[in-house]
Design an enzyme around this catalytic site. Sequence first.
Site, PDB file in Angstrom:
ATOM      1  N   TRP A 101       9.466  13.222 -11.923  1.00 51.45           N
ATOM      2  CA  TRP A 101       9.295  11.773 -12.101  1.00 51.45           C
ATOM      3  C   TRP A 101       9.443  11.387 -13.558  1.00 51.45           C
ATOM      4  O   TRP A 101      10.011  10.352 -13.881  1.00 51.45           O
ATOM      5  CB  TRP A 101       7.953  11.311 -11.511  1.00 51.45           C
ATOM      6  CG  TRP A 101       7.926  11.547 -10.030  1.00 51.45           C
ATOM      7  CD1 TRP A 101       7.145  12.433  -9.360  1.00 51.45           C
ATOM      8  CD2 TRP A 101       8.759  10.935  -9.032  1.00 51.45           C
ATOM      9  NE1 TRP A 101       7.427  12.401  -8.012  1.00 51.45           N
ATOM     10  CE2 TRP A 101       8.416  11.500  -7.787  1.00 51.45           C
ATOM     11  CE3 TRP A 101       9.773   9.965  -9.069  1.00 51.45           C
ATOM     12  CZ2 TRP A 101       9.045  11.128  -6.590  1.00 51.45           C
ATOM     13  CZ3 TRP A 101      10.395   9.592  -7.880  1.00 51.45           C
ATOM     14  CH2 TRP A 101      10.028  10.174  -6.665  1.00 51.45           C
ATOM     15  N   ASP A 171       2.582   6.559 -16.336  1.00 50.57           N
ATOM     16  CA  ASP A 171       2.853   6.452 -14.906  1.00 50.57           C
ATOM     17  C   ASP A 171       1.661   7.120 -14.217  1.00 50.57           C
ATOM     18  O   ASP A 171       1.503   8.339 -14.275  1.00 50.57           O
ATOM     19  CB  ASP A 171       4.165   7.180 -14.591  1.00 50.57           C
ATOM     20  CG  ASP A 171       4.430   7.287 -13.088  1.00 50.57           C
ATOM     21  OD1 ASP A 171       3.620   6.766 -12.294  1.00 50.57           O
ATOM     22  OD2 ASP A 171       5.452   7.904 -12.714  1.00 50.57           O
ATOM     23  N   LYS A 195      -0.359   6.067  -2.760  1.00 44.54           N
ATOM     24  CA  LYS A 195      -1.114   7.331  -2.761  1.00 44.54           C
ATOM     25  C   LYS A 195      -2.616   7.035  -2.720  1.00 44.54           C
ATOM     26  O   LYS A 195      -3.260   7.273  -1.713  1.00 44.54           O
ATOM     27  CB  LYS A 195      -0.740   8.195  -3.951  1.00 44.54           C
ATOM     28  CG  LYS A 195       0.719   8.669  -3.849  1.00 44.54           C
ATOM     29  CD  LYS A 195       1.353   8.858  -5.178  1.00 44.54           C
ATOM     30  CE  LYS A 195       2.852   8.762  -5.171  1.00 44.54           C
ATOM     31  NZ  LYS A 195       3.538   9.660  -4.260  1.00 44.54           N
TER      32      LYS A 195
HETATM   33  N1  PMP Z   1       5.925   8.580 -10.262  1.00 45.44           N
HETATM   34  C1  PMP Z   1       5.161   9.469  -9.603  1.00 45.44           C
HETATM   35  C2  PMP Z   1       4.155  10.285 -10.354  1.00 45.44           C
HETATM   36  C3  PMP Z   1       5.323   9.612  -8.214  1.00 45.44           C
HETATM   37  O1  PMP Z   1       4.575  10.506  -7.545  1.00 45.44           O
HETATM   38  C4  PMP Z   1       6.277   8.821  -7.539  1.00 45.44           C
HETATM   39  C5  PMP Z   1       6.472   8.876  -6.045  1.00 45.44           C
HETATM   40  N2  PMP Z   1       6.130   9.982  -5.382  1.00 45.44           N
HETATM   41  C6  PMP Z   1       7.051   7.938  -8.283  1.00 45.44           C
HETATM   42  C7  PMP Z   1       6.833   7.835  -9.639  1.00 45.44           C
HETATM   43  C8  PMP Z   1       8.104   7.089  -7.633  1.00 45.44           C
HETATM   44  O2  PMP Z   1       7.464   6.064  -6.984  1.00 45.44           O
HETATM   45  P1  PMP Z   1       8.202   4.988  -6.076  1.00 45.44           P
HETATM   46  O3  PMP Z   1       8.689   5.705  -4.884  1.00 45.44           O
HETATM   47  O4  PMP Z   1       7.087   4.026  -5.784  1.00 45.44           O
HETATM   48  O5  PMP Z   1       9.282   4.387  -6.876  1.00 45.44           O
END
Ligand code: PMP
Length: 358
Positions: A101, A171, A195
Site C-alpha cells: 500500500w 494511512d 476494516k
Molecule cells: N491502505 C491500506 C493500509 C489498506 O489496507 C488498503 C486496503 N486493503 C488500502 C490502503 C486501499 O484501500 P481502498 O481499497 O479503500 O482504496
Amino acid sequence: MKIYNFSAGPACLPEPVLNATQKAAIEYKETGMSIMEMSHRSEPIVDLFHETTSRVRELLDVPSNYHVLWLQGGASMQFAMVPMNLLSNTSTADYIETGSWSTKAISECNKVAKANVIASSKQDVFSYIPKEYKQKIDSKYLHITSNNTIYGTQYKVFPKVDNRDGCLVADMSSDIFSTPINVSDFGLIYAGAQKNMGPAGVTLVIVREDLVNNELDHLPTMMRYDTHVQKDSMFNTPPVLSVFVVNETLKWIEDQGGVVSIGSSNKIMSEKLYAEIERNTLFRSPVAIEDRSTMNIPFVFNDDSMDDNDFLQFCDARGLKTLKGHRSVGGFRASIYNAMPMEGVDALIKAMQDYEDR
Ligand code: PMP
C-alpha cells in the site's frame, strides 16, 4: 455453527451494528423511508453526518483546528489527493515504504510531484518497519502506513518529522480506532472504513486546517480538500448508508469503553495468538517481533512442504473463514480487527492445536 470471519477487509462488523443497519435499510427514524432513499440534504441525514463527525472527534480527541471529512474513492484516492493538495510541482515529500500500500502511495505521488523513498523494507519482504533513515530537509511531509495489512507490521512509535514546516501523514486504513493516537502529531490522517470502522464506500480524512489550500484552481474540484471542507462533505451525493454504518460502529466502540479499552483488548487478543504461533511446532511468524501488528497476523508453516490448503479446509470446516494469506506472502493471515471477539481467536488457537495433534 458460529462463523468467524478473519478477512483483512471488508471485515467482520459487530452484531449490533448489523442489526441496526438491517432496521435502517427498511425504515430510518420513523420516516417511513429506507435510509437509502433519503436525500442527503434532509435533516435526519445532515444530523447523521454531524453526529458521526462528533463521535470521531470525541473518540480520537481531535483538536479543533482539524477538519473531519467523509470522502469517496477509498484510501487509494487519498494516495493521489494527498500529494495533489499538499505539494506543488517543485516540492517533494518523504515516504517510508513498508508494504504494497505504501508502494502504491509512492507511485501515485510520483504522478503529480516527487516522492523521496527514504527507507524501505522491500528487500526483506516487508517483514519489519525501517527505523534508520534521513529525512530530506525541504520535504513537505513524511508519509507512513501505520499498519501494513498484508505483511502484518505496525508502527508502535510514530516517527518525528525533522523539518519544522513539514508534517506527518498517515494511512491508517487498517488500524484506525484500534488504539489511542495523538492526532496533533499528524498533519493528515486517512483511512478507508472497511476494516475497523464500517463498510467500504467511505473514507475518513482528518486534516489540519492550515494544510487545506484554497488556491488550487488547477485541480479537479472533487480532488480538492477545500471543496469538501466548505461543503461539509456534501459537495456531491455522499455514501449515506456507509456513514450510517460507521456511526453505528463508533457507537459500539463507545460501548466497549472507547479506544483505550479497545486497545487493551486488541493487545491481549493478538498476544494470545502470537504466543500460540510461537508455541506450536507447525507454525512460525515471518514478522520482526517488535513490529508485529495487533490487527493482521500472518503465519506460515515451518515446513514448506506442508499443504496450506489442507489447514485452510480444516479451519473452514470449523467455521473459521478467510484465513488464506495474501497472494504475495502465502501461508495464513488472521485479521483480528476490533469487531473480532476473543472467542474467535480462541477457536483459531484451538484449531491450530488440534491440527498439530492430528
Ligand atoms: N491502505 C491500506 C493500509 C489498506 O489496507 C488498503 C486496503 N486493503 C488500502 C490502503 C486501499 O484501500 P481502498 O481499497 O479503500 O482504496
